[in-house]
Structures are given as C-alpha cells and as structure tokens.
Design an enzyme around this catalytic site. Sequence first.
Site, PDB file in Angstrom:
ATOM      1  N   CYS A  75       0.838  -1.204   0.000  1.00 51.56           N
ATOM      2  CA  CYS A  75       0.000   0.000   0.000  1.00 51.56           C
ATOM      3  C   CYS A  75       0.869   1.248   0.000  1.00 51.56           C
ATOM      4  O   CYS A  75       0.711   2.143   0.828  1.00 51.56           O
ATOM      5  CB  CYS A  75      -0.967  -0.011   1.189  1.00 51.56           C
ATOM      6  SG  CYS A  75      -2.340   1.157   0.996  1.00 51.56           S
ATOM      7  N   GLN A  85       1.756   3.357  -5.678  1.00 52.93           N
ATOM      8  CA  GLN A  85       0.961   2.651  -6.688  1.00 52.93           C
ATOM      9  C   GLN A  85      -0.156   1.855  -6.024  1.00 52.93           C
ATOM     10  O   GLN A  85      -1.302   1.864  -6.482  1.00 52.93           O
ATOM     11  CB  GLN A  85       1.849   1.712  -7.523  1.00 52.93           C
ATOM     12  CG  GLN A  85       2.683   2.393  -8.588  1.00 52.93           C
ATOM     13  CD  GLN A  85       1.869   2.927  -9.767  1.00 52.93           C
ATOM     14  OE1 GLN A  85       0.705   2.618  -9.950  1.00 52.93           O
ATOM     15  NE2 GLN A  85       2.515   3.767 -10.562  1.00 52.93           N
ATOM     16  N   ARG A 131       1.682  -7.851   5.610  1.00 53.19           N
ATOM     17  CA  ARG A 131       2.343  -8.757   6.547  1.00 53.19           C
ATOM     18  C   ARG A 131       1.830  -8.481   7.958  1.00 53.19           C
ATOM     19  O   ARG A 131       1.538  -7.338   8.316  1.00 53.19           O
ATOM     20  CB  ARG A 131       3.859  -8.569   6.478  1.00 53.19           C
ATOM     21  CG  ARG A 131       4.494  -9.179   5.224  1.00 53.19           C
ATOM     22  CD  ARG A 131       5.973  -8.884   5.148  1.00 53.19           C
ATOM     23  NE  ARG A 131       6.221  -7.446   5.077  1.00 53.19           N
ATOM     24  CZ  ARG A 131       7.363  -6.862   5.423  1.00 53.19           C
ATOM     25  NH1 ARG A 131       8.352  -7.591   5.898  1.00 53.19           N
ATOM     26  NH2 ARG A 131       7.519  -5.562   5.314  1.00 53.19           N
ATOM     27  N   ASP A 186      10.205  -3.943  -6.293  1.00 51.01           N
ATOM     28  CA  ASP A 186      10.777  -5.066  -7.051  1.00 51.01           C
ATOM     29  C   ASP A 186      11.547  -6.044  -6.171  1.00 51.01           C
ATOM     30  O   ASP A 186      11.411  -7.261  -6.317  1.00 51.01           O
ATOM     31  CB  ASP A 186      11.726  -4.543  -8.145  1.00 51.01           C
ATOM     32  CG  ASP A 186      10.982  -3.917  -9.318  1.00 51.01           C
ATOM     33  OD1 ASP A 186       9.775  -4.162  -9.447  1.00 51.01           O
ATOM     34  OD2 ASP A 186      11.617  -3.186 -10.098  1.00 51.01           O
ATOM     35  N   LYS A 187      12.373  -5.510  -5.272  1.00 53.83           N
ATOM     36  CA  LYS A 187      13.252  -6.397  -4.512  1.00 53.83           C
ATOM     37  C   LYS A 187      12.476  -7.301  -3.556  1.00 53.83           C
ATOM     38  O   LYS A 187      13.006  -8.307  -3.085  1.00 53.83           O
ATOM     39  CB  LYS A 187      14.315  -5.593  -3.756  1.00 53.83           C
ATOM     40  CG  LYS A 187      13.803  -4.757  -2.605  1.00 53.83           C
ATOM     41  CD  LYS A 187      14.935  -4.014  -1.902  1.00 53.83           C
ATOM     42  CE  LYS A 187      15.561  -2.999  -2.811  1.00 53.83           C
ATOM     43  NZ  LYS A 187      16.106  -1.820  -2.165  1.00 53.83           N
ATOM     44  N   HIS A 203       4.859  -4.098 -12.873  1.00 54.46           N
ATOM     45  CA  HIS A 203       6.192  -4.084 -13.498  1.00 54.46           C
ATOM     46  C   HIS A 203       6.639  -5.533 -13.565  1.00 54.46           C
ATOM     47  O   HIS A 203       6.492  -6.271 -12.589  1.00 54.46           O
ATOM     48  CB  HIS A 203       7.166  -3.240 -12.679  1.00 54.46           C
ATOM     49  CG  HIS A 203       8.548  -3.127 -13.277  1.00 54.46           C
ATOM     50  ND1 HIS A 203       8.762  -2.920 -14.624  1.00 54.46           N
ATOM     51  CD2 HIS A 203       9.789  -3.203 -12.706  1.00 54.46           C
ATOM     52  CE1 HIS A 203      10.077  -2.852 -14.860  1.00 54.46           C
ATOM     53  NE2 HIS A 203      10.710  -3.033 -13.716  1.00 54.46           N
ATOM     54  N   GLY A 214       2.415   6.808  -8.985  1.00 54.88           N
ATOM     55  CA  GLY A 214       1.101   6.477  -8.454  1.00 54.88           C
ATOM     56  C   GLY A 214       0.218   7.676  -8.154  1.00 54.88           C
ATOM     57  O   GLY A 214      -1.006   7.616  -8.342  1.00 54.88           O
ATOM     58  N   ASP A 266      11.239  -0.098 -20.116  1.00 55.04           N
ATOM     59  CA  ASP A 266      11.115   0.669 -18.879  1.00 55.04           C
ATOM     60  C   ASP A 266      12.486   0.895 -18.244  1.00 55.04           C
ATOM     61  O   ASP A 266      12.818   2.017 -17.839  1.00 55.04           O
ATOM     62  CB  ASP A 266      10.186  -0.079 -17.913  1.00 55.04           C
ATOM     63  CG  ASP A 266       9.900   0.713 -16.650  1.00 55.04           C
ATOM     64  OD1 ASP A 266       9.104   1.666 -16.713  1.00 55.04           O
ATOM     65  OD2 ASP A 266      10.467   0.387 -15.586  1.00 55.04           O
ATOM     66  N   GLU A 290      14.194   4.758 -17.882  1.00 51.75           N
ATOM     67  CA  GLU A 290      14.435   5.363 -16.573  1.00 51.75           C
ATOM     68  C   GLU A 290      15.922   5.551 -16.292  1.00 51.75           C
ATOM     69  O   GLU A 290      16.315   6.509 -15.625  1.00 51.75           O
ATOM     70  CB  GLU A 290      13.760   4.537 -15.473  1.00 51.75           C
ATOM     71  CG  GLU A 290      14.278   3.135 -15.284  1.00 51.75           C
ATOM     72  CD  GLU A 290      13.328   2.240 -14.491  1.00 51.75           C
ATOM     73  OE1 GLU A 290      12.138   2.594 -14.370  1.00 51.75           O
ATOM     74  OE2 GLU A 290      13.771   1.180 -14.008  1.00 51.75           O
TER      75      GLU A 290
END
Length: 494
Positions: A45, A48, A68, A108-109, A132, A158, A217, A221
């Site tokens: 949350c 995006q 979590r 991403d990670k 992504h 976002g 992408d 960037e």
Amino acid sequence: MANYFNTLNLREQLDQLGRCRFMDRSEFATEADYLKGKKVVIVGCGAQGLNQGLNMRDSGLDVAYALRQAAIDEQRQSYKNAKENGFEVGSYETLIPQADLVVNLTPDKQHTNVVETVMPLMKEGAALGYSHGFNVVEEGMQIRKDLTVVMVAPKCPGTEVREEYKRGFGVPTLIAVHPENDPKGEGWDIAKAWAAATGGHRAGCLESSFVAEVKSDLMGEQTILCGMLQAGSIVCYEKMVAEGIDPGYAGKLLQYGWETITEALKFGGITHMMDRLSNPAKIKAFELSEELKDLMRPLYNKHMDDIISGHFSSTMMADWANDDANLLGWRAETGETAFENYPSTDVEISEQEYFDNGILMVAMVRAGVELAFEAMTASGIIDESAYYESLHELPLIANTIARKRLYEMNVVISDTAEYGNYLFANVATPLLREKFMPSVGTDVIGKGLGETSNQVDNATLIAVNETIRNHPVEYIGEELRGYMTDMKRIAVGG
C-alpha cells in the site's frame, strides 16, 4: 531461477520485444465489468498500491489490502494508508485465499519473497497481477500453472494515477499477459478490466508483453528519464556558478526549467520544444544536441546492451544481497551535490526565460530523448514502447524535480529506477564535465544569447527544422498524442 528472457530463443525474444499495439477504445466497452463481483486483494500500500486501489474501488470493484502481520501489528504506514482510506485490511493468510485477483504492488526487490509467500495461499484458478514485470522477466519467477498472470503498468507515478482519474481521465498504460500463465484464456479480459478500473483506457492502453515493458522501462528510466536529468542538473549548475551566475538563480533555472521545457515536449514533441526558441537559439541548441548525441551514444548503447543481456539486473540483485550498499551510498552522494543544496531565492523567472536562458537544457532533452528512442528501437523494441518510455514520461519525472529537486525524483521512482539512474549518472556526469562543459558558456546556460537580431541563414534553418521534424520519435509521437487530447497544463515555476 533463470532470467526468463535469456531462456527464449532469438525469434521468441524479438517477438516479445516487438509487442506493442495501441488498443481501440471500443475494446474497453465493458470497462471493469469482468472483475465486478470478484475479490481483488492488493499486496502493498505504497504510492501505486494505494492509488490504484482507490481508483479500482471508485470503479465499483471489491478491493482489500493484504499486509504482513508485522505491518498490521506495528501499524506501519502501509497499514495506515489503507485503514485511513476505509479499506478492509488483513493478513496474507486471511485475505489471499479469498482473492480472485491478487495484485502485487510491492517494490521489485520484495517480489520474489512476496510471490513465494502468497502463491501457496491462492485458490485454484486465481490471477496474479503485476505493474512491473521485473520479477517475471529478470528473476524468472516460476508461477503455478493454474494461475493467470497479467500486468497493468501505468506510465507515471502512483500519485498521478489518482489525480488523472479524479479529473475523469487517466494515464497511458501498458497491459500484458504472461504467455506461460494463461490457462483459461482469460488473461486479456482480466488485464483490460483492471486497466479500465484505474482509468487507463481513457488515456490509451497499449497491448504489450512482460518482456517489452521491462526492457523498455529499464532503458528509459536509466537514461533520459532520470540519469540525464540528474547528470544535466549537476554539471549545468556547476558551470553557471563557476561563471559567476547567482547560485539561487542557477538552481531555480534548473529545478523548474526541466519541467517547463518538457511541458512543451508533452504537447508538441521535440519540434514544438525547439520552436519555443528564437531562430538563432534553435540552431545553437541543435548543434549542441548533435555534439551530445555523438559523445553519449556509446553510453546509451551500453545501458541498452546490459539491460538486454541481463547484466544490469544481475548487478543490481547483487547489490540487493549486499543490503543496497551501492544504492544507499550513491543516494547519500547525490544529497551532497551543490545543486541539491543551492540557496532558495525569490527571483522571478518567466516561462520564456527558462527557454531563452536554458538553451543547453533544451539540447540535452533533445539528445537524450532521441538517443534513448534510437537505442531501444535498434534493439527490437517497437516505436510505441520506445516513445512512452522516453519522451512521454519525461515531463512527469521533471515535475518531481520541480517539487524537491533530485531528492524527490529519487524518492518517487522505484529503487530499480534509482539504482539504474545512478549507474548512468555516475558515468555521464564526469563525461560531460570533462568532454563537453569546458566548451560551453553562459550564453547557452544561464544568460542566453542576448541577440539583437533574429536573423539566421535560411538554408541552415530549413535543414535544422527538417532534421528535427523527421526523426521517428516525432512521427509516432504525433500519432500517440492524438489519443491524449485532455492533458493538463502545469503552473510554471512551482
């Protein structure tokens, strides 16, 4: 896990890279109906996650947030974001088994850990969504064969996704279905409904692929969108101050100049941006941009090559494993640059002054957009994808610098984008500082030409105009901007 792109044969790679079709509005006639009555659970949350969720709820979808347990117990910001906006919030174990569509909007990670955690909890035949495709393409995540895997990738931060939706519009969006995971053949129905629920169909959606989205992408960037703006800001500020220009003026010209200059780009492409200059200034900007293209082409091509081969992603993932040592070190170094710490000023700069005194900035924008576009299309990425990941997104990123300088840009973009930005800027900055900036003066950055006459050689001006207008990015840009007739204007100078 093996890099998915590198498991494909050359024909498959070229096919996936070349996927990009502008979708007709009629293809979204049912809008978000396909997902109505189904449960959408968003994981994450942040910018995006929250803003896509708000749009989806306003479009009539049943949206909840799975976080979590620790984030819930400690009432972290993600928990507060969801709760304060009236959303149902629960643990993975509570909400994921109910979901018809699980949307992974974490950084991403975190994707591998998140997907490995939620996948065993997902019900048979559910769908997994990304915004992504790095986890699928670069990390090669293997997803359960009964699950449908789709992507909806808004081409902006976002916050803009939400603001444009509230205006009754949307932001251009890439959508895709992972070819390895569409067991029921409903992937495109899900992706189109999700995109419509965010408002993306009103600005235009591109039918793409996970591969095309990721590779284009990353290239955009790293180079023109972030790396070039960072390197340009640093070296132009140094030059102006060294030449005796007031630091407050120099900083403001750059901080708000990128946004003002690229605003012209947004509405009329490179042609219109260059047309905002006087004829002598246009010719000067053109000459500078040609020099910049010759100087920087090898660097742009290296970044594209490293992205295609997977070298970039493996390097970045090694830094993840090292607790982001490089990323955090480069972030700290950026915070120490002179531009980031320039003294605030009350000086007024008119809209036209940003162009007149920022000729070199215009040249950098033209050179950077064209180089990124050329590197992408030479690698098999189709013109539409290359346009959105270079010229189209540039004003959105420039807007973040106008808010709080490079710090804001690097906070708003993803860690993946930030890491790539530093890789590029760390090479581009000394390259420009040593090989280009010594030959330019304040006539092109800081003071303007101060010409008393607009006179130029006719043949030269005609040749310059022809070259600018006949670049492929201008042709595809004119076509795609035709679909975006409701773009909003900025307030100049913050």
